[in-house]
Every structure is written in structure tokens, then in C-alpha cells.
Design an enzyme around this catalytic site. Structure first.
Site, PDB file in Angstrom:
ATOM      1  N   GLY A 103       0.839  -1.212   0.000  1.00 49.98           N
ATOM      2  CA  GLY A 103       0.000   0.000   0.000  1.00 49.98           C
ATOM      3  C   GLY A 103       0.865   1.250   0.000  1.00 49.98           C
ATOM      4  N   TYR A 146       5.623 -19.869   8.538  1.00 47.94           N
ATOM      5  CA  TYR A 146       6.605 -19.109   7.749  1.00 47.94           C
ATOM      6  C   TYR A 146       6.349 -19.348   6.257  1.00 47.94           C
ATOM      7  CZ  TYR A 146      11.340 -17.609   6.251  1.00 47.94           C
ATOM      8  OH  TYR A 146      12.420 -16.995   5.656  1.00 47.94           O
ATOM      9  N   LYS A 150       5.005 -16.597   3.508  1.00 44.79           N
ATOM     10  CA  LYS A 150       5.835 -16.204   2.362  1.00 44.79           C
ATOM     11  C   LYS A 150       5.121 -16.492   1.040  1.00 44.79           C
ATOM     12  CE  LYS A 150       9.541 -14.595   4.411  1.00 44.79           C
ATOM     13  NZ  LYS A 150      10.046 -13.236   4.164  1.00 44.79           N
ATOM     14  N   TYR A 160      -0.913  -7.103  -6.585  1.00 44.82           N
ATOM     15  CA  TYR A 160      -0.706  -5.645  -6.686  1.00 44.82           C
ATOM     16  C   TYR A 160      -0.037  -5.292  -8.024  1.00 44.82           C
ATOM     17  CZ  TYR A 160      -2.233  -3.690  -2.236  1.00 44.82           C
ATOM     18  OH  TYR A 160      -3.002  -3.232  -1.198  1.00 44.82           O
TER      19      TYR A 160
END
Ligand code: NAD
Ligand code: UDP
Length: 328
Positions: A103, A146, A150, A160
């Protein structure tokens, strides 16, 4: 002057990245909440005008008042012992932290590179691992916190990129070692070297036939640097393809330190990958990168670093106390 935000700045890789970007003439903004990092790793940068440090947990809204040209998101526990002790924070920094930084990148029109890992391949059924392998991860196993964080991090980054046209890069980092690793973070290089320096037995988990491929930090930083300035938006493996079994590795450490220690065997942790070796064809083709530092050379440098630590640091066998608050 170009401005870069580096999260996880006080950690092992983050602090080396801060040094590299300062050396290249950038204004560096380091951000960390010190949950697994150490402020000593970046204290030498504090007097510099082109270095700023923010103590901040990136799972909370991230605000940087000025312009940003680049973001490197490296905040995340990285040692299996660390992320087993702080599983929720690990999930949050990979998921919520990454969302916040994407963002921020969108707001600032900055290019963002995120630190992914060979762990997204899980306990791989394909060997060596190339970027088109989708992996073999146990979502609900202890390492899942984890690995899945990831994997989510990679997915949201690509979303995005595709949906908002954000300028993104993804590095898949394979086992990297070097000065500034925490001596007691549990990863195998500091674990074996700490044991050697204290004269303790070397602890091999399982029968030691599992393999890893160790990359020296300078090579890793060079690969990340080249990826950031490339035009390549798919994931790229950066690691050293020279594979070795953990048993052979323990023998190398005994030879290097000249200390004739006993090797003892402990149970193999659940879902500990049995083999790991990067296929670096893509990094060679796209970045013209390959590692240069031989294991023998790199291990000597890091052993000298651990030897230079204070006797108190050396005796601290206990793991870090994670009960301390990390947000001011
Ligand atoms: P590290 O533990 O030394 O550094 C991580 C840093 O992130 C620490 O300084 C820690 O305090 C900080 N941090 C964690 N959560 C945070 C949060 N919520 N807000 C702000 N800061 C936070 O580990 P490292 O080896 O330097 O790893 C750095 C990155 O590289 C991680 O994303 C890790 O997954 C990735 N990586 C490292 C390796 C390796 O071999 N070193 C391999 C694969 C991937
Ligand atoms: N390992 C070991 N003894 C130790 C620490 C680690 O045998 O004291 C093994 C571990 O089980 C794994 C390998 O060394 O197979 C590498 O472990 P590390 O924690 O460095 O990272 P991983 O590659 O598993 O994420």
C-alpha cells in the site's frame, strides 16, 4: 538523492542491505521492531546524514512522511527456531506487513522488492528447485507459519503488480550466512560455530543426510541489488548451488575450527526439508549473476566474526526472550 526504505533493517540481511545502499549513495530509511534483529548491526550508520531509523512494527500502518523511490521488505523472522517461538508474528509480518508495504509503495509510486524464500518450495519433490516448481508445503505443520506467510506474500505482491500495475520484484533467497547473524538464532551456521567456540558437542538433527546449499552474504546482496534494478517481475532464486549434507557440513566446521568436537544426533524437526539446492539458471540469464565466494572462504570470515564477539555473547546459549513488547 534516491530514497529507499528497508524493513528488517537491524537484522542480518537488512543491515547488509543498508550498508550497500548507503555505499551506492542512497538516502536509506531503516525500519525495524527489533524482535529478532539487533540495533548494534546498524548503529555505525546513525551518525550519517543520509540514514534514518524508525522503530516500528510493520504489521501496523506504515507511515513515511517523505518521498520514497524504492522499498525492500525484509522484515520477518527467518530462523526456524525464531518462527516456531513467534508463529503469529511471523504470519502477520508476511501477510499484514506485506499488505501495508505494498500500500505504501502504491501511495509513493515506489518500486518494491520483497524477500521470499526457498521455503516456499517446502520439502521439495523436485531437485534442484527452479522457479517454476510450485512446492510441497504442509500448511498446518510447524513451519507452515513461515512458508505460507511467504507464499501469501508472493501472491499479494503479484496481485498488486497485476491489478494496480505496481512495480514489484520477488527474490527467493536460499540459505545465506555471514557476519551479523545472531550467534544463538538456531540456524545451522551460527549453531555449529557457537558450539565450536564454546567447546560443546555439535548437534546434528536427524542423520545429517539432509542437504543445504549455503550462500555468502556479499553474493546474496549483489543478487538482490541486481534484481531490484532489473526489469524482471517474476520470482528469481538467489543462492549458491553448491550442495552439501549437514553431516559433511559439520565435518567441515570441525576442520575449519581445528577443535575436535564430538557430533551428537538429535531428532529431525518435523517437515525439515530433506534436500535444498537452487537452480540459478534464471539469475544467470536475467541478472548475469552467480555467486563468487567459496564456502571455505565465507565460513572463515564468519568464524572470525563470531570469534571477535564478547565472552558474554558467546556464553548466551539461551534463545532470545520474545515476551518483551516490540512496539513502543
Ligand atoms: P533476521 O531475523 O536477522 O532479520 C529480520 C529482521 O526483521 C529483524 O531485524 C527483525 O527484528 C525484523 N522484524 C521482524 N518482524 C518485524 C515487524 N513486524 N516489524 C518490523 N521489523 C520486523 O533475518 P534475516 O536472515 O536477515 O532475514 C531477512 C529476510 O530475508 C526475511 O524476510 C527472511 O524471510 C528472508 N530470508 C532470509 C534467508 C537467510 O538465509 N538469511 C533465507 C530466506 C529468506
Ligand atoms: N541443523 C542441525 N543442527 C543444528 C541446527 C540445524 O542439524 O544445530 C539442521 C536443520 O535440521 C536443517 C539444516 O541444519 O536440516 C539447516 O537448518 P537451518 O535452521 O539453518 O535452516 P533451514 O534451512 O532448515 O531453514
Amino acid at each position: 538523492m534516491k530514497k529507499i526504505l528497508i524493513t528488517g533493517a537491524a537484522g542480518f540481511l537488512g543491515s547488509h542491505l543498508c550498508d550497500r545502499f548507503i555505499k551506492e549513495g542512497f538516502h536509506v530509511v531503516g525500519m525495524d521492531n527489533l524482535i529478532t534483529g539487533d540495533i548494534k548491526n546498524i548503529e555505525h550508520l546513525f551518525p550519517l546524514e543520509n540514514f534514518e531509523y524508525y522503530h516500528h512494527d510493520v504489521t501496523k500502518f506504515v507511515h513515511v512522511p517523505s518521498k520514497l523511490d524504492y522499498i525492500l521488505h525484509f522484515a520477518s523472522p527467518a530462523s526456524p527456531i525464531d518462527y516456531l517461538k513467534i508463529p503469529i508474528q511471523t504470519l502477520k509480518v508476511g501477510a499484514l506487513g506485506t499488505h501495508n508495504l505494498l500500500g505504501l509503495a502504491k501511495e509513493k509510486k515506489a518500486r518494491i522488492l520483497i524477500a521470499s524464500t526457498s521455503e516456499i518450495y517446502g520439502d521439495p519433490l523436485v531437485h534442484p528447485q527452479s522457479e517454476d516448481y510450485y512446492g510441497n508445503v504442509n500448511t498446518i505443520g510447524p513451519r507452515g507459519v513461515y512458508d505460507e506467510a511467504k507464499r501469501f506474500q508472493e501472491s499479494i505482491t503479484m496481485a498488486y503488480h497485476r491489478f494496480h500495475g505496481l512495480d514489484t520484484r520477488i527474490v527467493r533467497i536460499f540459505n545465506t550466512y555471514g557476519p551479523r547473524m545472531r550467534l544463538n538464532d538456531g540456524r545451522v551456521v551460527p549453531a555449529f560455530m557457537g558450539q565450536a567456540l564454546r567447546g560443546d558437542d555439535l548437534t546434528i538433527f536427524g542423520d545429517g543426510s539432509q542437504t543445504r546449499s549455503f550462500c555468502y552474504v556479499d553474493d546474496q546482496i549483489e543478487g538482490i541489488y541486481r534484481l531490484l534494478f532489473s526489469n524482471f517481475t517474476e520470482p528469481v532464486n538467489i543462492g549458491n548451488p553448491h550442495e552439501i549434507s549437514i553431516k559433511e557440513f559439520a565435518e567441515e566446521i570441525i576442520k575449519l575450527t581445528g577443535i575436535n568436537q564430538r557430533i551428537i544426533y538429535k531428532p529431525l524437526p518435523q517437515n525439515d526439508p530433506l534436500q535444498r539446492q537452487p537452480d540459478i539458471t534464471r539469475a544467470k540469464e536475467v541478472l548475469g549473476w552467480e555467486p563468487k565466494v567459496k564456502r571455505e572462504e565465507g565460513l572463515k570470515i564468519v568464524y572470525d566474526y563470531f570469534k571477535s564477539l564478547s565472552p558474554e555473547d558467546l556464553q548466551k546459549k539461551e534463545h532470545r526472550d520474545f515476551s518483551q513488547p516490540t512496539t513502543p
